[in-house]
Design an enzyme around this catalytic site. Sequence first.
Site, PDB file in Angstrom:
ATOM      1  N   SER A  22      42.915 111.711  26.748  1.00 42.48           N
ATOM      2  CA  SER A  22      43.596 110.564  27.368  1.00 42.48           C
ATOM      3  C   SER A  22      44.977 110.337  26.763  1.00 42.48           C
ATOM      4  CB  SER A  22      42.745 109.290  27.211  1.00 42.48           C
ATOM      5  OG  SER A  22      42.407 109.073  25.853  1.00 42.48           O
ATOM      6  N   HIS A 155      52.281  81.904  63.469  1.00 40.77           N
ATOM      7  CA  HIS A 155      51.988  83.059  64.348  1.00 40.77           C
ATOM      8  C   HIS A 155      53.260  83.809  64.740  1.00 40.77           C
ATOM      9  CE1 HIS A 155      47.990  81.148  64.912  1.00 40.77           C
ATOM     10  NE2 HIS A 155      48.688  80.028  64.991  1.00 40.77           N
ATOM     11  N   SER A 276      71.697 104.377  56.147  1.00 36.41           N
ATOM     12  CA  SER A 276      71.017 105.432  56.890  1.00 36.41           C
ATOM     13  C   SER A 276      71.865 106.693  56.855  1.00 36.41           C
ATOM     14  CB  SER A 276      70.822 104.979  58.338  1.00 36.41           C
ATOM     15  OG  SER A 276      70.632 106.100  59.185  1.00 36.41           O
ATOM     16  N   LYS A 282      73.629 100.775  59.552  1.00 32.33           N
ATOM     17  CA  LYS A 282      72.401 100.248  58.960  1.00 32.33           C
ATOM     18  C   LYS A 282      72.545  99.812  57.513  1.00 32.33           C
ATOM     19  CE  LYS A 282      68.534 101.423  60.667  1.00 32.33           C
ATOM     20  NZ  LYS A 282      67.438 100.591  61.124  1.00 32.33           N
ATOM     21  N   ASN A 284      69.362  98.908  55.226  1.00 33.24           N
ATOM     22  CA  ASN A 284      67.907  98.780  55.314  1.00 33.24           C
ATOM     23  C   ASN A 284      67.329  98.077  54.083  1.00 33.24           C
ATOM     24  OD1 ASN A 284      67.799 100.136  57.799  1.00 33.24           O
ATOM     25  ND2 ASN A 284      67.901 102.114  56.758  1.00 33.24           N
ATOM     26  N   GLU A 289      60.763  96.491  51.286  1.00 34.44           N
ATOM     27  CA  GLU A 289      59.658  97.262  51.868  1.00 34.44           C
ATOM     28  C   GLU A 289      58.812  97.902  50.769  1.00 34.44           C
ATOM     29  OE1 GLU A 289      61.927  98.220  56.075  1.00 34.44           O
ATOM     30  OE2 GLU A 289      62.097  99.610  54.417  1.00 34.44           O
ATOM     31  N   GLN A 321      37.230 105.044  29.765  1.00 31.53           N
ATOM     32  CA  GLN A 321      38.566 105.598  29.516  1.00 31.53           C
ATOM     33  C   GLN A 321      39.434 105.523  30.777  1.00 31.53           C
ATOM     34  OE1 GLN A 321      39.297 108.951  26.744  1.00 31.53           O
ATOM     35  NE2 GLN A 321      39.716 110.148  28.573  1.00 31.53           N
ATOM     36  N   LYS A 324      42.435 102.414  31.746  1.00 28.42           N
ATOM     37  CA  LYS A 324      43.821 102.189  31.333  1.00 28.42           C
ATOM     38  C   LYS A 324      44.845 102.450  32.426  1.00 28.42           C
ATOM     39  CE  LYS A 324      42.292 104.220  27.610  1.00 28.42           C
ATOM     40  NZ  LYS A 324      41.046 103.451  27.373  1.00 28.42           N
TER      41      LYS A 324
HETATM   42  N1  ARG Z   1      39.808 107.497  24.422  1.00 27.56           N
HETATM   43  C1  ARG Z   1      38.671 106.666  24.612  1.00 27.56           C
HETATM   44  C2  ARG Z   1      38.925 105.564  25.601  1.00 27.56           C
HETATM   45  O1  ARG Z   1      40.003 105.446  26.044  1.00 27.56           O
HETATM   46  C3  ARG Z   1      38.242 106.044  23.347  1.00 27.56           C
HETATM   47  C4  ARG Z   1      37.429 106.981  22.590  1.00 27.56           C
HETATM   48  C5  ARG Z   1      36.013 106.650  22.517  1.00 27.56           C
HETATM   49  N2  ARG Z   1      35.374 107.909  22.710  1.00 27.56           N
HETATM   50  C6  ARG Z   1      34.118 108.109  22.400  1.00 27.56           C
HETATM   51  N3  ARG Z   1      33.662 109.259  22.653  1.00 27.56           N
HETATM   52  N4  ARG Z   1      33.378 107.167  21.908  1.00 27.56           N
HETATM   53  O2  ARG Z   1      38.062 104.799  25.979  1.00 27.56           O
END
Ligand code: ARG
Length: 457
Positions: A22, A155, A276, A282, A284, A289, A321, A324
């Site tokens: 990650s 409306h 454009s 134009k 735009n 948008e 994981q 995020k």
């Molecule tokens: N990189 C992991 C996460 O983003 C955290 C690591 C925990 N990994 C594990 N095998 N316990 O959640």
Amino acid sequence: MKLWGGNYDADPDREFWEFNRSFGFDRRLLAEEVAASRAYARALGRCAAIPPEDARRLDEGLAEVLARAQADAKYLDLDAEDVHSFVETRLGEIVGDLAGQGHLGRSRNEQAVTALRLWIRGAIDRLAAAAAALVEALAGQGEAGAEAVMPGFTHTRAAEPITFGHLAAAHAWALVRDRQRLLDARRRVNVLPLGSGALAGTALPLDREALAADLGFEAVSENALDAVMDRDFAAEFVFACAQLQTHLARLAEDLIWHSSPEFAFFALPDAYTTGSSLMPQKKNPDALELVRGKASRVDADVMRLLSLMKGLPAGYQKDLQEDKEAVFDAADAVAGSVGVMTGVVRGLRLDAESMERAAARDEMMAAGLAVALAREGLPFRKAHALVGALVAEAQAERSSLSAVAARRLPEVSPAVAARVAALFDPRQAVRTKAARGGTAPDAVRASLRAAREAIGR
Ligand code: ARG
């Protein structure tokens, strides 16, 4: 370097290693991971789990890791599994084997969620400030256009005359609530999970309250198992982002069609439009948008988080994981959109003449006329039907409602007939809506003042 492997006799499959990593995205948590690890090292020192000198070396070494990463992007070029492994590996280059002691009693499960909470807290503070700036920009334009009369729509059909300030205040108030929602969510984000271990809690005599205070957390999690798996704070944050983005999309939509040459109630600032490649005339509204379009991805991010959590058993699972990127994606889309929208709103050039011309369409005064008749004693439903018939008559003879009213009303209500000219003046019409929250210029100014107060400006 891997943070595990003592019981392994083979390296991970290369393809799986990449799949599992990650660090490509959680490197955005670097500052937060370092801050949390530094506070943890200090806490280990305070409870004498490690000698004070070791705590100090860990603390300083961690600061050094962040400083080097900020000074040189190449420092991040490491085949680390995640941001937590990255920090520990780089720390080892500075303090040697002591780096491993910083992990004493700690699990990456709690590290990951601690860093994410810190990151979201920062994102909320930035977004709340940005939302306040946009409210302020809307209030400024609303005050400038507090007297400017324009058609109000339901409306997408002209309904009743309103002032431009009324429209600006409507959008501002939605954003006031969005900012409050973010700050309210912040209280549930700002809770310390660290000291939970992998799920069962910590065997170390850590003072978790002191650790929380060190990191600016307002509370300490009450259950270690809940603390490592809880992501509802993230879902709540992303929902608050989605609601805000939905309001931005609605504002974008209003600005797009009201600025079109067919309406021209105001002009968009050139700096936020594009031309454009084919049609030289134009300009735009691409910025708007895109703001509208990005609402789709933030909505999807809410779904990503909810469906990620659905059906997971208690405890940390690697599924988490995946939390995020949804958080980053939503935060980025909203932050970018609020910034661009603030620029657009500040740069709007109001065209009060175009607005007033559009607001002068007689039919928009139909409701006002019915109310005036009812206040003279005609039951409102009857007045409504009568004015409806006058509208039909005006349309059939291709004349105006005011002309037909001038002809017909003397027999119905001489008092109202005498006021026809005033009743059909949109400037006077808006002044009648003087109760709190209405479109009368003074009511609008009061509403904009209250909006400014609500954001503390
Ligand atoms: N990189 C992991 C996460 O983003 C955290 C690591 C925990 N990994 C594990 N095998 N316990 O959640």
